[in-house]
Design a protein around this motif. Structure first.
Motif, mmCIF file in Angstrom:
data_model
loop_
_atom_site.group_PDB
_atom_site.id
_atom_site.type_symbol
_atom_site.label_atom_id
_atom_site.label_comp_id
_atom_site.label_asym_id
_atom_site.label_seq_id
_atom_site.Cartn_x
_atom_site.Cartn_y
_atom_site.Cartn_z
ATOM 1 N N GLU A 70 0.698 -1.213 -0.128
ATOM 2 C CA GLU A 70 -0.032 -0.040 0.174
ATOM 3 C C GLU A 70 0.414 1.288 0.076
ATOM 4 O O GLU A 70 1.100 2.792 0.724
ATOM 5 N N ILE A 71 2.004 1.186 -0.677
ATOM 6 C CA ILE A 71 3.400 2.024 -0.979
ATOM 7 C C ILE A 71 3.508 2.515 -2.177
ATOM 8 O O ILE A 71 2.858 2.080 -3.323
ATOM 9 N N PRO A 72 3.407 3.764 -3.009
ATOM 10 C CA PRO A 72 3.781 3.796 -4.396
ATOM 11 C C PRO A 72 5.095 2.846 -4.602
ATOM 12 O O PRO A 72 5.497 3.242 -4.046
ATOM 13 N N ALA A 73 4.884 2.528 -5.579
ATOM 14 C CA ALA A 73 6.422 1.833 -6.535
ATOM 15 C C ALA A 73 6.131 2.610 -7.890
ATOM 16 O O ALA A 73 5.960 3.248 -8.378
ATOM 17 N N TRP A 74 8.356 2.336 -8.165
ATOM 18 C CA TRP A 74 8.618 1.938 -8.993
ATOM 19 C C TRP A 74 9.469 0.941 -9.660
ATOM 20 O O TRP A 74 10.388 0.758 -8.638
ATOM 21 N N CYS A 75 9.225 0.395 -10.905
ATOM 22 C CA CYS A 75 10.512 -0.521 -11.312
ATOM 23 C C CYS A 75 11.415 0.205 -12.487
ATOM 24 O O CYS A 75 10.472 0.772 -13.241
ATOM 25 N N GLY A 76 12.188 0.149 -11.797
ATOM 26 C CA GLY A 76 13.161 0.017 -12.947
ATOM 27 C C GLY A 76 14.657 -1.072 -13.504
ATOM 28 O O GLY A 76 14.448 -1.801 -13.261
ATOM 29 N N PRO A 77 16.054 -0.838 -14.248
ATOM 30 C CA PRO A 77 16.994 -1.427 -15.142
ATOM 31 C C PRO A 77 17.756 -1.891 -13.365
ATOM 32 O O PRO A 77 17.396 -0.823 -12.255
ATOM 33 N N ALA A 78 17.832 -2.679 -13.711
ATOM 34 C CA ALA A 78 19.581 -3.228 -12.829
ATOM 35 C C ALA A 78 20.213 -2.233 -12.113
ATOM 36 O O ALA A 78 20.615 -1.866 -13.188
ATOM 37 N N LEU A 79 21.117 -1.733 -11.066
ATOM 38 C CA LEU A 79 21.701 -0.884 -11.343
ATOM 39 C C LEU A 79 23.047 -1.388 -12.077
ATOM 40 O O LEU A 79 23.687 -0.576 -12.503
ATOM 41 N N ASP A 80 23.730 -2.893 -12.219
ATOM 42 C CA ASP A 80 24.825 -3.078 -13.324
ATOM 43 C C ASP A 80 24.369 -2.514 -14.135
ATOM 44 O O ASP A 80 25.502 -1.927 -14.980
ATOM 45 N N GLU A 81 22.957 -2.578 -15.255
ATOM 46 C CA GLU A 81 22.687 -2.382 -16.328
ATOM 47 C C GLU A 81 22.401 -1.026 -15.904
ATOM 48 O O GLU A 81 23.413 -0.606 -17.137
ATOM 49 N N LEU A 82 22.630 0.108 -15.522
ATOM 50 C CA LEU A 82 22.616 1.310 -15.102
ATOM 51 C C LEU A 82 24.295 1.709 -15.253
ATOM 52 O O LEU A 82 24.070 2.785 -16.055
ATOM 53 N N ILE A 83 25.024 0.935 -14.214
ATOM 54 C CA ILE A 83 26.635 1.530 -14.545
ATOM 55 C C ILE A 83 26.808 1.013 -16.392
ATOM 56 O O ILE A 83 27.658 2.320 -16.371
ATOM 57 N N VAL A 84 26.487 0.165 -16.748
ATOM 58 C CA VAL A 84 26.981 1.012 -18.939
ATOM 59 C C VAL A 84 25.923 1.537 -19.482
ATOM 60 O O VAL A 84 26.793 1.012 -20.547
ATOM 61 N N SER A 85 24.858 1.173 -19.052
ATOM 62 C CA SER A 85 23.662 2.146 -19.930
ATOM 63 C C SER A 85 23.450 3.700 -19.709
ATOM 64 O O SER A 85 22.672 3.865 -19.145
ATOM 65 N N ALA A 86 23.952 4.351 -20.990
ATOM 66 C CA ALA A 86 23.975 6.143 -19.918
ATOM 67 C C ALA A 86 23.041 6.251 -20.929
ATOM 68 O O ALA A 86 21.956 6.833 -20.712
ATOM 69 N N ASP A 87 21.319 5.334 -22.091
ATOM 70 C CA ASP A 87 20.446 5.542 -22.295
ATOM 71 C C ASP A 87 19.385 5.147 -21.265
ATOM 72 O O ASP A 87 18.419 6.103 -20.581
ATOM 73 N N ALA A 88 19.681 4.736 -20.070
ATOM 74 C CA ALA A 88 19.188 4.123 -19.121
ATOM 75 C C ALA A 88 19.159 5.226 -17.667
ATOM 76 O O ALA A 88 17.975 5.984 -17.266
ATOM 77 N N LYS A 89 20.228 5.756 -17.555
ATOM 78 C CA LYS A 89 21.255 6.771 -16.589
ATOM 79 C C LYS A 89 19.630 7.561 -17.478
ATOM 80 O O LYS A 89 19.420 8.207 -16.623
ATOM 81 N N ARG A 90 19.874 7.929 -19.016
ATOM 82 C CA ARG A 90 18.605 9.209 -19.137
ATOM 83 C C ARG A 90 17.625 9.574 -19.166
ATOM 84 O O ARG A 90 16.972 10.020 -18.895
ATOM 85 N N ALA A 91 17.132 7.816 -19.099
ATOM 86 C CA ALA A 91 15.810 7.754 -18.584
ATOM 87 C C ALA A 91 15.494 8.240 -17.315
ATOM 88 O O ALA A 91 13.961 8.397 -16.563
ATOM 89 N N LEU A 92 16.153 7.938 -16.425
ATOM 90 C CA LEU A 92 16.232 8.925 -14.888
ATOM 91 C C LEU A 92 16.151 9.933 -14.964
ATOM 92 O O LEU A 92 15.303 10.411 -13.447
ATOM 93 N N LEU A 93 16.425 10.299 -15.166
ATOM 94 C CA LEU A 93 16.435 11.863 -15.450
ATOM 95 C C LEU A 93 15.441 12.940 -15.413
ATOM 96 O O LEU A 93 14.974 13.487 -14.084
ATOM 97 N N PRO A 94 13.936 12.603 -15.648
ATOM 98 C CA PRO A 94 12.397 13.731 -15.609
ATOM 99 C C PRO A 94 12.323 12.404 -13.601
ATOM 100 O O PRO A 94 11.359 13.314 -13.080
ATOM 101 N N LEU A 95 12.640 11.408 -13.279
ATOM 102 C CA LEU A 95 12.584 10.743 -12.405
ATOM 103 C C LEU A 95 13.067 11.662 -11.488
ATOM 104 O O LEU A 95 12.161 11.395 -9.863
ATOM 105 N N LEU A 96 13.650 12.253 -11.098
ATOM 106 C CA LEU A 96 14.334 12.719 -10.294
ATOM 107 C C LEU A 96 14.114 14.129 -9.149
ATOM 108 O O LEU A 96 13.836 14.077 -8.163
ATOM 109 N N ALA A 97 12.988 15.151 -10.095
ATOM 110 C CA ALA A 97 12.728 15.836 -10.007
ATOM 111 C C ALA A 97 11.378 15.485 -8.828
ATOM 112 O O ALA A 97 11.455 15.801 -7.833
ATOM 113 N N GLU A 98 10.818 14.354 -9.152
ATOM 114 C CA GLU A 98 9.034 13.670 -9.049
ATOM 115 C C GLU A 98 10.202 13.291 -6.962
ATOM 116 O O GLU A 98 9.183 12.660 -6.071
ATOM 117 N N TRP A 99 10.942 12.300 -7.207
ATOM 118 C CA TRP A 99 12.027 11.566 -6.015
ATOM 119 C C TRP A 99 12.411 12.921 -5.195
ATOM 120 O O TRP A 99 11.890 12.537 -4.274
#
Length: 316
Positions: free
Chosen positions: A264-293
């Motif tokens: 009963e709480i808000p939830a977010w699902c995303g790529p694994a941390l090891d995938e974020l380390i090597v993928s610039a596109d995955a990091k770029r997709a997270l930028l809009p979420l940072l303001a919400e966080w």
């Protein structure tokens, strides 16, 4: 098992009045039944009377049967009791339906690894199936309740200041570069914590080689119990961040439209941390979420401060 003290004490009084002073064996048995330890002095104090000695035969210790043999004995007793029970009239069955008593026996057979015995069901208890449409938007659990093998997954669980749950689908704690990336993400969202997140391991199932009657429901209860246990240590989950895709885990958490119905709480699902380390596109997709966080974190922090102020005012 503790035996009520009062009935045993009354029985001791009756025995004392009927047969005179109670002997040491009887007294020890009563004390043991009441859960009291009988202490025996090792040394005699000066000028103290000598303790009267008595001898009695102690019951030999019977070897304990292994759990599987005890379960077999219980199953045999249950089958004999069911065979000797008088048949119940059909009118009584229709008037007062009772739950089936074979569920514990089936569970015991499952623990022993035996196939469930075929049990005929009276025709009076059978009812035609009624089709019920599930509510709109609710997940379909019809296929989840089929007995079978338990779900298997391993989580690394942490809590930011006890408020945000961070879940990583992995067998071990995140390595140093993954923790550094996670810390940088939170700093970019201006989420500052006094201590870095400490990950704990949660594995399901807790015991192997035990069949599951309802795999998804049992996994939900296990994960819910794990989180509730951490609540006693001060966790107050407000949001869930799940790093790493896992279809079964998402169904266990019941994540629908950005919310975990299990917690009963808000939830977010995303790529694994090891995938974020090597993928610039995955990091770029997270930028809009940072303001919400950032907004969600500081909004929740103000609520925590308000609750702390109310608690201090109540103490005063």
């Amino acid at each position: 098992m503790r035996v009520p003290i009062r009935p045993i004490a009354e029985a001791a009084v009756v025995a004392d009045a009927a047969t005179g002073p109670m002997g040491e064996p009887q007294r020890s048995q009563y004390l043991e039944a009441m859960g009291l330890t009988a202490w025996v002095s090792r040394y005699r104090l000066p000028n103290a009377l000598e303790t009267p000695r008595c001898e009695w035969q102690e019951a030999p210790d019977e070897p304990r049967q292994p759990p599987a043999k005890r379960l077999h004995a219980l199953l045999d007793d249950a089958n004999e009791a069911a065979a000797q029970a008088p048949p119940q009239p059909a009118a009584a069955i229709d008037a007062t339906p009772t739950p089936r008593a074979g569920a514990p026996i089936k569970r015991a057979r499952a623990l022993l690894g035996e196939p469930p015995a075929d049990e005929p069901q009276p025709a009076e208890l059978k009812a035609p199936p009624v089709a019920v449409d599930p509510p709109v938007g609710s997940p379909d659990h019809s296929a989840e309740e089929a007995p079978g093998e338990a779900l298997r997954f391993t989580l690394q669980v942490a809590a930011l200041e006890g408020r945000w749950l961070v879940l990583q689908v992995a067998d071990g704690a995140p390595p140093a570069d993954a923790r550094r990336l996670l810390s940088n993400l939170f700093k970019a969202a201006t989420i500052e914590t006094a201590q870095p997140p400490v990950f704990e391991t949660f594995r399901w199932p807790l015991m192997d080689d035990i069949p599951a009657q309802a795999p998804f429901e049992e996994a939900r209860e296990g994960l819910r119990a794990f989180i509730e246990g951490r609540r006693r240590r001060g966790w107050q989950p407000e949001r869930l961040l799940l790093f790493g895709a896992h279809d079964d885990l998402e169904r266990v958490l019941e994540i629908v439209e950005g919310r975990s119905r299990l917690l009963e709480i808000p939830a977010w699902c995303g790529p694994a941390l090891d995938e974020l380390i090597v993928s610039a596109d995955a990091k770029r997709a997270l930028l809009p979420l940072l303001a919400e966080w950032r907004e969600a974190w500081h909004r929740g922090a103000s609520h925590v401060e308000d609750r702390a102020g109310d608690d201090r005012a109540g103490d005063d």
